[in-house]
Design a protein around this motif. Structure first.
Motif, PDB file in Angstrom:
ATOM      1  N   ARG A  44       0.505  -1.103   0.358  1.00 56.43           N
ATOM      2  CA  ARG A  44      -0.247   0.020  -0.268  1.00 56.43           C
ATOM      3  C   ARG A  44       1.053   1.260   0.098  1.00 56.43           C
ATOM      4  O   ARG A  44      -0.090   1.679  -0.206  1.00 56.43           O
ATOM      5  CB  ARG A  44      -0.510  -0.421   1.315  1.00 56.43           C
ATOM      6  N   SER A  45       2.100   1.159   0.038  1.00 57.10           N
ATOM      7  CA  SER A  45       3.039   2.385   0.769  1.00 57.10           C
ATOM      8  C   SER A  45       4.185   2.321   0.280  1.00 57.10           C
ATOM      9  O   SER A  45       4.903   1.095   0.383  1.00 57.10           O
ATOM     10  CB  SER A  45       2.508   3.175   1.828  1.00 57.10           C
ATOM     11  N   TRP A  46       5.093   3.293   0.593  1.00 58.59           N
ATOM     12  CA  TRP A  46       6.521   3.176   0.877  1.00 58.59           C
ATOM     13  C   TRP A  46       7.293   4.498   1.794  1.00 58.59           C
ATOM     14  O   TRP A  46       6.763   5.201   2.190  1.00 58.59           O
ATOM     15  CB  TRP A  46       7.000   3.408  -0.389  1.00 58.59           C
ATOM     16  N   SER A  47       8.624   4.095   2.333  1.00 60.55           N
ATOM     17  CA  SER A  47       9.334   4.731   2.821  1.00 60.55           C
ATOM     18  C   SER A  47      10.781   4.439   2.603  1.00 60.55           C
ATOM     19  O   SER A  47      11.296   3.671   2.596  1.00 60.55           O
ATOM     20  CB  SER A  47       8.032   3.953   4.616  1.00 60.55           C
ATOM     21  N   SER A  94       6.873   8.020   5.935  1.00 62.50           N
ATOM     22  CA  SER A  94       5.982   7.012   4.279  1.00 62.50           C
ATOM     23  C   SER A  94       5.423   7.920   4.008  1.00 62.50           C
ATOM     24  O   SER A  94       4.848   9.172   4.337  1.00 62.50           O
ATOM     25  CB  SER A  94       5.139   6.016   6.044  1.00 62.50           C
ATOM     26  N   SER A  95       5.084   7.489   2.594  1.00 61.50           N
ATOM     27  CA  SER A  95       4.420   7.885   2.607  1.00 61.50           C
ATOM     28  C   SER A  95       2.597   7.824   2.070  1.00 61.50           C
ATOM     29  O   SER A  95       2.327   9.506   1.484  1.00 61.50           O
ATOM     30  CB  SER A  95       4.063   7.013   0.214  1.00 61.50           C
ATOM     31  N   THR A  96       2.315   7.814   2.874  1.00 63.84           N
ATOM     32  CA  THR A  96       0.922   7.662   3.757  1.00 63.84           C
ATOM     33  C   THR A  96       0.734   9.123   5.130  1.00 63.84           C
ATOM     34  O   THR A  96      -0.378   9.112   5.205  1.00 63.84           O
ATOM     35  CB  THR A  96       0.738   6.695   4.522  1.00 63.84           C
TER      36      THR A  96
END
Length: 66
Positions: free
Chosen positions: A22-25, A40-42
């Motif tokens: 769901r995301s990258w960091s 995080s990208s969120t």
């Protein structure tokens, strides 16, 4: 049981790119002699640190900003 996807790449010494479903960091710091900082990208920011003695691993998370 569901399957999960997670992959971590070392970009530079002390810098990692972490990718999941769901995301990258981005994680900076080695964690051996000091804290690790993750962004995080969120929008979640995490600071992790290994404490000496019987305390082991402690992590402080900050919730993402709205």
């Amino acid at each position: 049981m569901g399957l999960t996807f997670r992959k971590s790449f070392r970009i530079l010494p002390g810098v990692r790119l972490n990718i999941n479903k769901r995301s990258w960091s981005i994680t900076t710091g080695t964690g051996r002699n000091g804290p690790r900082y993750t962004r995080s990208s969120t929008g979640r920011r995490t600071t992790s640190m290994d404490l000496p003695g019987p305390f082991g691993w402690r992590r402080t998370r900050t919730a993402k900003r709205d």
